[in-house]
Scaffold this motif. Structure first.
Motif, short mmCIF file in Angstrom:
data_model
loop_
_atom_site.label_atom_id
_atom_site.label_comp_id
_atom_site.label_asym_id
_atom_site.label_seq_id
_atom_site.Cartn_x
_atom_site.Cartn_y
_atom_site.Cartn_z
N ILE A 39 1.03 -1.20 -0.05
CA ILE A 39 -0.05 0.07 -0.19
C ILE A 39 0.85 1.12 -0.08
CG2 ILE A 39 -1.81 1.29 1.17
CD1 ILE A 39 -2.71 -1.35 2.49
N VAL A 40 0.73 2.04 -0.99
CA VAL A 40 1.54 3.20 -1.20
C VAL A 40 0.50 4.62 -1.41
CG1 VAL A 40 3.61 4.60 -2.62
CG2 VAL A 40 3.48 1.90 -2.21
N VAL A 41 0.70 5.50 -0.56
CA VAL A 41 -0.07 6.74 -0.83
C VAL A 41 0.82 7.91 -0.46
CG1 VAL A 41 -2.12 5.56 -0.19
CG2 VAL A 41 -0.94 6.87 1.55
N THR A 42 0.92 8.84 -1.20
CA THR A 42 1.78 9.95 -1.09
C THR A 42 0.83 11.41 -1.78
OG1 THR A 42 2.91 9.63 -3.51
CG2 THR A 42 3.80 8.92 -1.32
N TYR A 43 0.95 12.42 -0.90
CA TYR A 43 0.32 13.49 -1.17
C TYR A 43 1.26 14.87 -1.19
CZ TYR A 43 -3.36 10.31 -0.38
OH TYR A 43 -4.21 9.25 -0.48
N ALA A 44 1.14 15.80 -1.98
CA ALA A 44 1.90 16.70 -1.84
C ALA A 44 1.45 17.63 -0.56
CB ALA A 44 1.63 18.05 -3.17
N GLY A 73 3.43 5.75 3.53
CA GLY A 73 2.43 6.88 3.24
C GLY A 73 3.15 8.15 3.56
N SER A 74 3.08 9.25 2.90
CA SER A 74 4.11 10.35 3.10
C SER A 74 2.95 11.79 2.52
CB SER A 74 5.18 10.42 2.51
OG SER A 74 5.35 10.40 1.11
N VAL A 75 3.53 12.88 3.19
CA VAL A 75 2.92 14.26 2.98
C VAL A 75 4.19 15.00 2.61
CG1 VAL A 75 1.58 16.09 3.34
CG2 VAL A 75 0.68 13.65 4.06
N GLY A 76 4.00 15.86 1.50
CA GLY A 76 5.13 16.64 1.20
C GLY A 76 5.63 16.83 -0.21
N GLY A 77 6.44 17.92 -0.55
CA GLY A 77 7.01 17.72 -1.99
C GLY A 77 5.94 17.86 -3.19
N ALA A 78 6.53 18.45 -4.21
CA ALA A 78 5.80 18.73 -5.30
C ALA A 78 5.75 17.44 -6.09
CB ALA A 78 6.76 19.89 -6.27
N GLN A 79 4.42 17.08 -6.08
CA GLN A 79 4.14 15.71 -6.80
C GLN A 79 2.60 15.36 -6.96
OE1 GLN A 79 4.60 12.18 -4.11
NE2 GLN A 79 4.56 13.74 -2.29
N PRO A 80 2.21 14.60 -7.91
CA PRO A 80 0.74 14.36 -7.90
C PRO A 80 0.47 13.48 -6.73
CG PRO A 80 2.02 13.19 -9.63
CD PRO A 80 3.06 14.11 -8.91
#
Length: 322
Positions: free
Chosen positions: A148-153, A229-236
């Protein structure tokens, strides 16, 4: 006869469900309510025929089915009020944030015997239905686990900004809001999971929700589920669940886009539709109508939602709950 429905909680999820119930032949939204009157007015602008109730009790009394899209903490009281009147109950996830309170909620609603389910949006969808069939038929081979991978700006995401509670640790965060969906999906395929270890990092000296999360879980057959999972960085935004089989693996991206791999690149299982969320909601509502009618359906049960909640809250605390 359509199913008369009350909606309590008119943020983005409540308004989205209102719109799609209005399009569905089996439902009529007869009452809506939110403590924020401007939210009520915004919802009524979508479906002018929906009547703004004087309060939650009046909304519940006016319908046979109550959909609860309010934040987690007040949800229990509304659910029990509806169930004690014999109303069917459809709750947004998470089931709650306090495990003891949710155990009590599940026990009471089960004892009352009313139709009840929780809105894990993939439950009746094509992806979960097809992956489950492929796993059962042996097409995937031995089930090896899931990633499970979730990433958000940013969190909350732009479309969630009006739901301010989502940014606080008390009720919000990506683990409760997004990872929970993929844990539910994983348990449907792999069976019950146990937490091995977890870490969730929150901003220091604040009451904000987690910005990073990692965890390892294991199924009864030894299959391992990993979470990052992570939040941060310029990304979709990235939201992916990969169910890994020894012959074939399946990757579900953005909740609905299903792809398979036999060792090479993942290839789409079917062509994209123009509005996958609308297709998914239609499927959920089809099965919700079955639930209310007392017929077999694919919606998440209260027991399944409680198991997911226990995993989520254990991950956030870094402790495995009994």
């Amino acid at each position: 006869m359509t199913i008369s429905t009350a909606i309590i909680g008119l943020g983005i999820m409540g308004r989205r469900m209102l719109e799609h119930m209005n399009l569905h032949p089996d439902f009529t939204v007869t009452a809506i309510w939110d403590p924020d009157h401007s939210a009520c007015e915004a919802a009524q602008a979508i479906v002018p025929g929906a009547q703004i109730a004087a309060d939650a009790a009046a909304a519940i009394a006016a319908a046979d089915l109550v959909y609860l899209a309010c934040p987690p903490v007040p949800r229990k009281a509304y659910a029990l009020a509806a169930a004690r009147l014999g109303k069917a109950v459809f709750l947004e996830k998470p089931l709650g944030v306090d495990i003891a309170e949710s155990r009590d909620l599940v026990a009471q609603i089960t004892a009352l015997g009313v139709p009840a389910a929780v809105n894990f949006t993939q439950a009746a969808g094509a992806a979960l239905t097809d992956v489950a069939a492929s796993a059962q038929s042996g097409e995937l081979g031995d089930l090896m686990g899931a990633d499970i991978v979730v990433t958000y700006a940013n969190w909350p995401r732009a479309w969630q900004q009006s739901a301010d509670w989502l940014r606080f640790a008390a009720e919000g965060g990506m683990t409760r809001e997004v990872v929970s969906h993929f844990l539910f999906f994983s348990e449907r395929i792999l069976g019950p999971l146990q937490l091995v270890w977890a870490r969730a990092d929150t901003p220091p000296n604040s009451d904000l929700c987690e910005t990073h999360v990692a965890a390892r879980l294991v199924a009864e057959n030894g299959a391992v589920v990993t979470i990052m999972g992570s939040v941060g960085g310029a990304q979709p935004d990235r939201q992916e669940l990969t169910i890994k089989g020894s012959k074939t693996s399946r990757r579900i991206a953005d909740f609905y886009r299903d792809a398979k791999s036999n060792g090479g690149d993942f290839a789409p299982v079917s062509a994209d539709v123009s509005d996958p969320r609308a297709v998914s909601l239609k499927a959920q509502l089809d099965d919700l109508a079955l639930l209310v009618a007392g017929k077999p359906n694919r919606l998440a049960t209260l027991d399944e939602a409680l198991r997911v909640q226990i995993l989520v809250e254990s991950i956030l605390s870094g402790k495995n709950a009994a």
